[in-house]
Design an enzyme around this catalytic site. Sequence first.
Site, PDB file in Angstrom:
ATOM      1  N   LYS A 222     120.628  14.133  39.477  1.00 50.58           N
ATOM      2  CA  LYS A 222     119.434  14.558  40.421  1.00 50.58           C
ATOM      3  C   LYS A 222     119.508  15.645  40.940  1.00 50.58           C
ATOM      4  CE  LYS A 222     118.194   9.644  40.539  1.00 50.58           C
ATOM      5  NZ  LYS A 222     118.185   8.410  41.200  1.00 50.58           N
TER       6      LYS A 222
ATOM      7  N   TYR B  33     108.953   1.737  26.110  1.00 52.96           N
ATOM      8  CA  TYR B  33     108.179   0.554  26.868  1.00 52.96           C
ATOM      9  C   TYR B  33     109.135  -0.579  27.449  1.00 52.96           C
ATOM     10  CZ  TYR B  33     104.325  -3.116  27.304  1.00 52.96           C
ATOM     11  OH  TYR B  33     103.337  -3.554  27.928  1.00 52.96           O
TER      12      TYR B  33
ATOM     13  N   GLU C 183     123.419  -2.178  36.830  1.00 55.15           N
ATOM     14  CA  GLU C 183     123.436  -2.339  35.363  1.00 55.15           C
ATOM     15  C   GLU C 183     124.712  -2.982  35.007  1.00 55.15           C
ATOM     16  OE1 GLU C 183     120.901  -1.817  33.369  1.00 55.15           O
ATOM     17  OE2 GLU C 183     119.848  -0.361  34.453  1.00 55.15           O
TER      18      GLU C 183
ATOM     19  N   GLY D  23     120.315  -7.647  40.119  1.00 59.75           N
ATOM     20  CA  GLY D  23     119.341  -6.740  39.120  1.00 59.75           C
ATOM     21  C   GLY D  23     119.591  -5.243  39.758  1.00 59.75           C
TER      22      GLY D  23
ATOM     23  N   VAL E  80     110.196   0.480  33.053  1.00 61.39           N
ATOM     24  CA  VAL E  80     109.449   1.542  33.493  1.00 61.39           C
ATOM     25  C   VAL E  80     107.903   1.480  32.807  1.00 61.39           C
ATOM     26  CG1 VAL E  80     108.865   3.892  34.159  1.00 61.39           C
ATOM     27  CG2 VAL E  80     110.941   3.097  34.483  1.00 61.39           C
TER      28      VAL E  80
END
Length: 335
Positions: free
Chosen positions: A220, A11, A205, A202, A14
């Site tokens: 990825k 939580y 990080e 933002g 995302v």
Amino acid sequence: MREVRISLIGYGVVGHGVVDVISRKRKMLRGLGLDLKIVSITDHTGTLVNEDGISGESVLSHKTLHEVANSEMSAKETIRSVNSELVVEVTPTNIVHGQPGLGHMEEALSNGKHVVTSNKGPLVVAYDKLKRLADDNGVMLKFEATVGGTMPLINLIERTLVGNTILGIRGIFNGTCNYILTRMAEEQYPFSRALAEAQELGYAEADPTYDIEGVDTAAKIVILANAIFNMNVKYNDVQVRGITEITPESLALAKKHGYVIKLIGEVPALTVRPMLVPIRSPLAVGSTLNAAAIYTDLSGTITVTGLGAGGLETAAAILSDIVSIYRTKRVDAIF
């Protein structure tokens, strides 16, 4: 109307996005014949369970579940115990061992529950095992959000481009790096200043290592290699170079000759490196955009572009995967 009961694990940004998007799109989803109900949410502070469905209004104002949790069940206990048929796993990524997400996904698939995720780590570490678990238990593992953000890449290949042989994929898969390189090129910023700006906004990080060293892009590439090309590779099989050595001077020289410099991941070549891209190429996108060229034998080159990060954007890809599960099942039922 098909009721779909969902357990949400994680939580953070995302997870909040998932709750928000499902709340916003309830009417549209009902028009598709789907009634999505989040019946449990779990984070590091506890679990909230409501068999009738958790409303967005009751949780979206809370950063964590600490004040609203009504159970001390762990994520695995929640997956086992709560009456849900689909698990959305959005805990933080760890590409070394894949935990805790890997354990959550194994638990869900073993219990006959579909899994939709934005978590790259488990897929980098154990894609083959997870895919076998899904197949053995007659459920689906969907992970569009792990690769391209809002780019419809995996679903595009698996659904729309079915029948094509995919010859290769090349693209920009990290919005943070793309923003930094764009600002360096536009404003002649040194790398350190462009990175600081990305952090302030933002886009990067506090510890940007995974992004700027190419680690995120390489993860990825591993997912695409295994899911699309059946290559059975690991992270260490990818040759990786990040963007930390790029200078404003090199970007200016590239521009003089009609090029931009982008961090490009390629599969099946298994490389991540800064490359010269023609200014007029569809891959020469700016800011935080991602872009990918899919090379096929029948359809030529298909290029897709989309936002690479953000809670709502990632949640949109997750929602697309959820809907695709039930559309696929409906089509299968016809035959």
